[in-house]
Scaffold this active site. Sequence first.
Site, PDB file in Angstrom:
ATOM      1  N   GLU A 183       3.502  -8.576   8.312  1.00  0.00           N
ATOM      2  CA  GLU A 183       3.253  -7.148   8.774  1.00  0.00           C
ATOM      3  C   GLU A 183       4.014  -6.170   7.787  1.00  0.00           C
ATOM      4  O   GLU A 183       3.987  -5.082   7.557  1.00  0.00           O
ATOM      5  CB  GLU A 183       3.529  -6.566  10.279  1.00  0.00           C
ATOM      6  CG  GLU A 183       2.733  -7.321  11.265  1.00  0.00           C
ATOM      7  CD  GLU A 183       1.238  -7.248  10.911  1.00  0.00           C
ATOM      8  OE1 GLU A 183       0.720  -6.228  10.630  1.00  0.00           O
ATOM      9  OE2 GLU A 183       0.553  -8.319  10.941  1.00  0.00           O
ATOM     10  N   ARG A 211      -1.778  -8.941 -20.794  1.00  0.00           N
ATOM     11  CA  ARG A 211      -2.854  -8.450 -21.884  1.00  0.00           C
ATOM     12  C   ARG A 211      -1.902  -7.721 -22.797  1.00  0.00           C
ATOM     13  O   ARG A 211      -2.786  -7.393 -24.104  1.00  0.00           O
ATOM     14  CB  ARG A 211      -3.993  -7.724 -21.416  1.00  0.00           C
ATOM     15  CG  ARG A 211      -4.791  -8.633 -20.333  1.00  0.00           C
ATOM     16  CD  ARG A 211      -6.000  -7.836 -19.724  1.00  0.00           C
ATOM     17  NE  ARG A 211      -6.804  -7.043 -20.521  1.00  0.00           N
ATOM     18  CZ  ARG A 211      -7.674  -7.795 -21.082  1.00  0.00           C
ATOM     19  NH1 ARG A 211      -7.916  -9.088 -20.860  1.00  0.00           N
ATOM     20  NH2 ARG A 211      -8.566  -7.112 -22.150  1.00  0.00           N
ATOM     21  N   PRO A 220       0.981  -1.347  -0.004  1.00  0.00           N
ATOM     22  CA  PRO A 220      -0.261   0.026   0.006  1.00  0.00           C
ATOM     23  C   PRO A 220       0.948   1.033  -0.099  1.00  0.00           C
ATOM     24  O   PRO A 220       0.158   2.481  -0.174  1.00  0.00           O
ATOM     25  CB  PRO A 220      -0.567  -0.197   1.192  1.00  0.00           C
ATOM     26  CG  PRO A 220      -0.755  -1.552   1.706  1.00  0.00           C
ATOM     27  CD  PRO A 220       0.702  -2.170   1.121  1.00  0.00           C
ATOM     28  N   ASP A 237      -9.259  -1.854 -27.475  1.00  0.00           N
ATOM     29  CA  ASP A 237      -9.131  -0.284 -27.960  1.00  0.00           C
ATOM     30  C   ASP A 237      -9.774   0.656 -27.204  1.00  0.00           C
ATOM     31  O   ASP A 237      -9.428   1.606 -26.783  1.00  0.00           O
ATOM     32  CB  ASP A 237      -9.570  -0.329 -29.402  1.00  0.00           C
ATOM     33  CG  ASP A 237      -8.307  -1.084 -30.292  1.00  0.00           C
ATOM     34  OD1 ASP A 237      -8.719  -1.188 -31.561  1.00  0.00           O
ATOM     35  OD2 ASP A 237      -7.244  -1.440 -29.923  1.00  0.00           O
TER      36      ASP A 237
HETATM   37  C1  4FM Z   1       1.824  -6.201   1.399  1.00  0.00           C
HETATM   38  C2  4FM Z   1       0.826  -7.472   3.236  1.00  0.00           C
HETATM   39  C3  4FM Z   1       2.959  -6.563   1.962  1.00  0.00           C
HETATM   40  C4  4FM Z   1       1.876  -7.906   3.790  1.00  0.00           C
HETATM   41  C5  4FM Z   1       0.808  -6.482   2.109  1.00  0.00           C
HETATM   42  C6  4FM Z   1       2.995  -7.408   3.073  1.00  0.00           C
HETATM   43  C7  4FM Z   1      -1.091  -4.253  -1.564  1.00  0.00           C
HETATM   44  C8  4FM Z   1      -1.823  -3.031  -2.177  1.00  0.00           C
HETATM   45  C9  4FM Z   1      -1.261  -4.637  -0.077  1.00  0.00           C
HETATM   46  C10 4FM Z   1      -0.406  -6.124   1.401  1.00  0.00           C
HETATM   47  N1  4FM Z   1      -0.154  -4.748  -2.478  1.00  0.00           N
HETATM   48  N2  4FM Z   1      -1.237  -2.967  -3.320  1.00  0.00           N
HETATM   49  N3  4FM Z   1      -2.874  -2.473  -1.610  1.00  0.00           N
HETATM   50  N4  4FM Z   1      -0.426  -5.619   0.287  1.00  0.00           N
HETATM   51  O1  4FM Z   1      -2.399  -4.475   0.634  1.00  0.00           O
HETATM   52  O2  4FM Z   1      -0.454  -3.866  -3.440  1.00  0.00           O
HETATM   53 CL1  4FM Z   1       4.570  -8.092   3.807  1.00  0.00          CL
END
Ligand code: 4FM
Length: 248
Positions: free
Chosen positions: A120, A158, A93, A173
Amino acid sequence: MASMRFDVVTLFPEMIQQASGFGIVGRAIDNQLVDLVTWNPRDFTEDRHRTVDARPYGGGPGMVMMYQPLQDAIINAKKAGDSKARKVVYLSPQGRPLTQDLLVKTCELTQLVLVAGRYEGIDERLIEAEIDEEWSLGDYVISGGELAALVVIDAVTRLVPGALGAQESAQQDSYMNGLLDCPHYTRPELIDGKSVPSVLLSGNHAEIARWRLQQSWKNTRSKRPDLLNEMALSDEQAALLKEIKTKS
Ligand code: 4FM
């Protein structure tokens, strides 16, 4: 881009392999337009219990991914491909929001290493040492990076030449022009008193193309006006947009 190689670093390789066996991605792999290889940090552990998690400095609930097995998995994934045309991407995130433009640029590469985290998070020094870019699906949290990696694999596949059939490419397109899609209709002509827009039954293909573009504009203006603000318009597009504005 002739083809694309994806190397996914993940504690759940079956999740990646199984989900990639279907539909357009599955066919692209069968046709060797796409290569997909998984690397499990657990296979790079050196202790009897094959430990892949570790307690966070500073305390608190939850674990982080153990440094050494994850780093070794990433290093081996990198070695398997072409260093000049490769990117190592961590899905989280905290990353740059994923867009179609970013995916189109990604097609200049021949190898994409996707790091899917669990728990985490991963050690910040590992990001500094091994990760080129951090990408995010959006502002929400999922339980691990695997689903995000699968989204990237699908959306990039894609764009690999030959991965879409002729029918699918023609459809593509309308998504690639920066607008939302137009409405779709199929048989029967009348359902619950609701009919199909008559232009779609007219057989006039120029009129139909115009109507669809017009609907795409209307959809975009009402549901995602932010997309229009960012768009550069051709003269032709600007004229058509003006026409739509005066009509409705
Ligand atoms: C990412 C959990 C890394 C654990 C997550 C670890 C996410 C998002 C997301 C969760 N990834 N876009 N939003 N990942 O929530 O890409 Cl270690």
